[in-house]
Design a protein around this motif. Structure first.
Motif, PDB file in Angstrom:
ATOM      1  N   PHE A 261      12.229   7.050   6.935  1.00  0.00           N
ATOM      2  CA  PHE A 261      10.792   6.959   7.212  1.00  0.00           C
ATOM      3  C   PHE A 261       9.964   7.187   5.946  1.00  0.00           C
ATOM      4  O   PHE A 261       8.985   6.488   5.706  1.00  0.00           O
ATOM      5  N   ASN A 262      10.355   8.154   5.134  1.00  0.00           N
ATOM      6  CA  ASN A 262       9.625   8.418   3.894  1.00  0.00           C
ATOM      7  C   ASN A 262       9.703   7.226   2.939  1.00  0.00           C
ATOM      8  O   ASN A 262       8.704   6.838   2.329  1.00  0.00           O
ATOM      9  N   ILE A 263      10.874   6.652   2.811  1.00  0.00           N
ATOM     10  CA  ILE A 263      11.055   5.504   1.922  1.00  0.00           C
ATOM     11  C   ILE A 263      10.224   4.316   2.405  1.00  0.00           C
ATOM     12  O   ILE A 263       9.484   3.700   1.627  1.00  0.00           O
ATOM     13  N   VAL A 264      10.336   4.005   3.690  1.00  0.00           N
ATOM     14  CA  VAL A 264       9.608   2.852   4.220  1.00  0.00           C
ATOM     15  C   VAL A 264       8.095   3.087   4.152  1.00  0.00           C
ATOM     16  O   VAL A 264       7.338   2.175   3.817  1.00  0.00           O
ATOM     17  N   SER A 265       7.655   4.301   4.427  1.00  0.00           N
ATOM     18  CA  SER A 265       6.213   4.551   4.342  1.00  0.00           C
ATOM     19  C   SER A 265       5.730   4.417   2.900  1.00  0.00           C
ATOM     20  O   SER A 265       4.639   3.894   2.654  1.00  0.00           O
ATOM     21  N   ASN A 266       6.542   4.839   1.915  1.00  0.00           N
ATOM     22  CA  ASN A 266       6.180   4.630   0.509  1.00  0.00           C
ATOM     23  C   ASN A 266       6.122   3.144   0.161  1.00  0.00           C
ATOM     24  O   ASN A 266       5.222   2.715  -0.567  1.00  0.00           O
ATOM     25  N   VAL A 267       7.059   2.380   0.673  1.00  0.00           N
ATOM     26  CA  VAL A 267       7.069   0.935   0.433  1.00  0.00           C
ATOM     27  C   VAL A 267       5.827   0.289   1.035  1.00  0.00           C
ATOM     28  O   VAL A 267       5.182  -0.552   0.403  1.00  0.00           O
ATOM     29  N   ILE A 268       5.462   0.694   2.234  1.00  0.00           N
ATOM     30  CA  ILE A 268       4.275   0.137   2.894  1.00  0.00           C
ATOM     31  C   ILE A 268       3.019   0.495   2.101  1.00  0.00           C
ATOM     32  O   ILE A 268       2.139  -0.356   1.902  1.00  0.00           O
ATOM     33  N   LYS A 269       2.936   1.725   1.623  1.00  0.00           N
ATOM     34  CA  LYS A 269       1.776   2.142   0.820  1.00  0.00           C
ATOM     35  C   LYS A 269       1.674   1.307  -0.455  1.00  0.00           C
ATOM     36  O   LYS A 269       0.588   0.847  -0.820  1.00  0.00           O
ATOM     37  N   ARG A 270       2.803   1.102  -1.115  1.00  0.00           N
ATOM     38  CA  ARG A 270       2.807   0.292  -2.343  1.00  0.00           C
ATOM     39  C   ARG A 270       2.403  -1.146  -2.041  1.00  0.00           C
ATOM     40  O   ARG A 270       1.678  -1.763  -2.823  1.00  0.00           O
ATOM     41  N   LYS A 271       2.880  -1.645  -0.933  1.00  0.00           N
ATOM     42  CA  LYS A 271       2.544  -3.021  -0.550  1.00  0.00           C
ATOM     43  C   LYS A 271       1.039  -3.152  -0.319  1.00  0.00           C
ATOM     44  O   LYS A 271       0.418  -4.121  -0.744  1.00  0.00           O
ATOM     45  N   LYS A 272       0.451  -2.173   0.360  1.00  0.00           N
ATOM     46  CA  LYS A 272      -0.989  -2.186   0.594  1.00  0.00           C
ATOM     47  C   LYS A 272      -1.761  -2.085  -0.714  1.00  0.00           C
ATOM     48  O   LYS A 272      -2.776  -2.754  -0.906  1.00  0.00           O
ATOM     49  N   GLN A 273      -1.293  -1.237  -1.608  1.00  0.00           N
ATOM     50  CA  GLN A 273      -1.959  -1.082  -2.900  1.00  0.00           C
ATOM     51  C   GLN A 273      -1.929  -2.382  -3.688  1.00  0.00           C
ATOM     52  O   GLN A 273      -2.935  -2.771  -4.295  1.00  0.00           O
ATOM     53  N   LYS A 274      -0.797  -3.065  -3.685  1.00  0.00           N
ATOM     54  CA  LYS A 274      -0.692  -4.352  -4.363  1.00  0.00           C
ATOM     55  C   LYS A 274      -1.671  -5.349  -3.777  1.00  0.00           C
ATOM     56  O   LYS A 274      -2.321  -6.113  -4.491  1.00  0.00           O
ATOM     57  N   ARG A 275      -1.750  -5.366  -2.452  1.00  0.00           N
ATOM     58  CA  ARG A 275      -2.643  -6.300  -1.779  1.00  0.00           C
ATOM     59  C   ARG A 275      -4.092  -6.007  -2.137  1.00  0.00           C
ATOM     60  O   ARG A 275      -4.902  -6.920  -2.315  1.00  0.00           O
ATOM     61  N   LEU A 276      -4.452  -4.757  -2.225  1.00  0.00           N
ATOM     62  CA  LEU A 276      -5.825  -4.365  -2.566  1.00  0.00           C
ATOM     63  C   LEU A 276      -6.157  -4.716  -4.020  1.00  0.00           C
ATOM     64  O   LEU A 276      -7.301  -5.063  -4.341  1.00  0.00           O
ATOM     65  N   LEU A 277      -5.172  -4.612  -4.899  1.00  0.00           N
ATOM     66  CA  LEU A 277      -5.414  -4.919  -6.306  1.00  0.00           C
ATOM     67  C   LEU A 277      -5.500  -6.422  -6.560  1.00  0.00           C
ATOM     68  O   LEU A 277      -6.100  -6.843  -7.542  1.00  0.00           O
ATOM     69  N   ASN A 278      -4.926  -7.202  -5.705  1.00  0.00           N
ATOM     70  CA  ASN A 278      -4.937  -8.672  -5.907  1.00  0.00           C
ATOM     71  C   ASN A 278      -6.143  -9.272  -5.304  1.00  0.00           C
ATOM     72  O   ASN A 278      -7.015  -9.332  -4.856  1.00  0.00           O
TER      73      ASN A 278
END
Length: 147
Positions: free
Chosen positions: A130-147
């Motif tokens: 759960f911690n790993i997947v939640s970190n991946v989801i957070k990173r994915k959202k951050q990438k989307r926001l930066l693009n």
């Protein structure tokens, strides 16, 4: 000359109903864990590309392997509990079989410890996933926001 110890270890004596209820509870917990593991496996599959992109693959791989081993252990433990439940007749047959009844209670205690150990490992792996997947989801959202 060897002497035999006649010390009896203290053991709480459970009724057959209590033993049956505890065995049913264990089976139920294992069935729920099995369903949860299916969910966790699907979640890892759904985010595999994102995990690889985030360079967390080396972190995830041992956790996934641990979960796979826990799935195998779950099946084995479930079979032991079913067999144990089928042998409950020893406790209710109104035949005084002290050694067999003690062996049944020993097995019941061993299964209880095995269940505890299993769920400690399982909760640890589940938390890591759960911690790993939640970190991946957070990173994915951050990438989307930066693009």
């Amino acid at each position: 000359m060897e002497t035999k110890s006649n010390k009896r270890k203290f053991r709480e004596w459970f009724s057959a109903d209590e033993l049956h209820e505890e065995s049913k509870k264990w089976s139920s917990e294992l069935k729920f864990a099995r369903d949860e593991q299916k969910f966790l496996n699907q979640m890892v599959k759904d985010y595999t590309l994102d995990i690889i992109d985030s360079d967390m693959f080396k972190t995830v791989q041992p956790v996934v392997e641990s979960l796979n081993k826990l799935e195998t252990d779950l099946v084995d433990l479930f079979k032991k509990i079913q067999l144990h439940e089928n042998q409950l007749q020893i406790m209710v047959d109104e035949v005084n079989q002290e050694k067999m009844e003690e062996a049944y209670l020993d097995t019941h205690n061993d299964l209880g410890k095995e269940m505890e150990d299993y769920f400690v490992k399982y909760r640890d792996s589940k938390t890591k996933i759960f911690n790993i997947v939640s970190n991946v989801i957070k990173r994915k959202k951050q990438k989307r926001l930066l693009n």
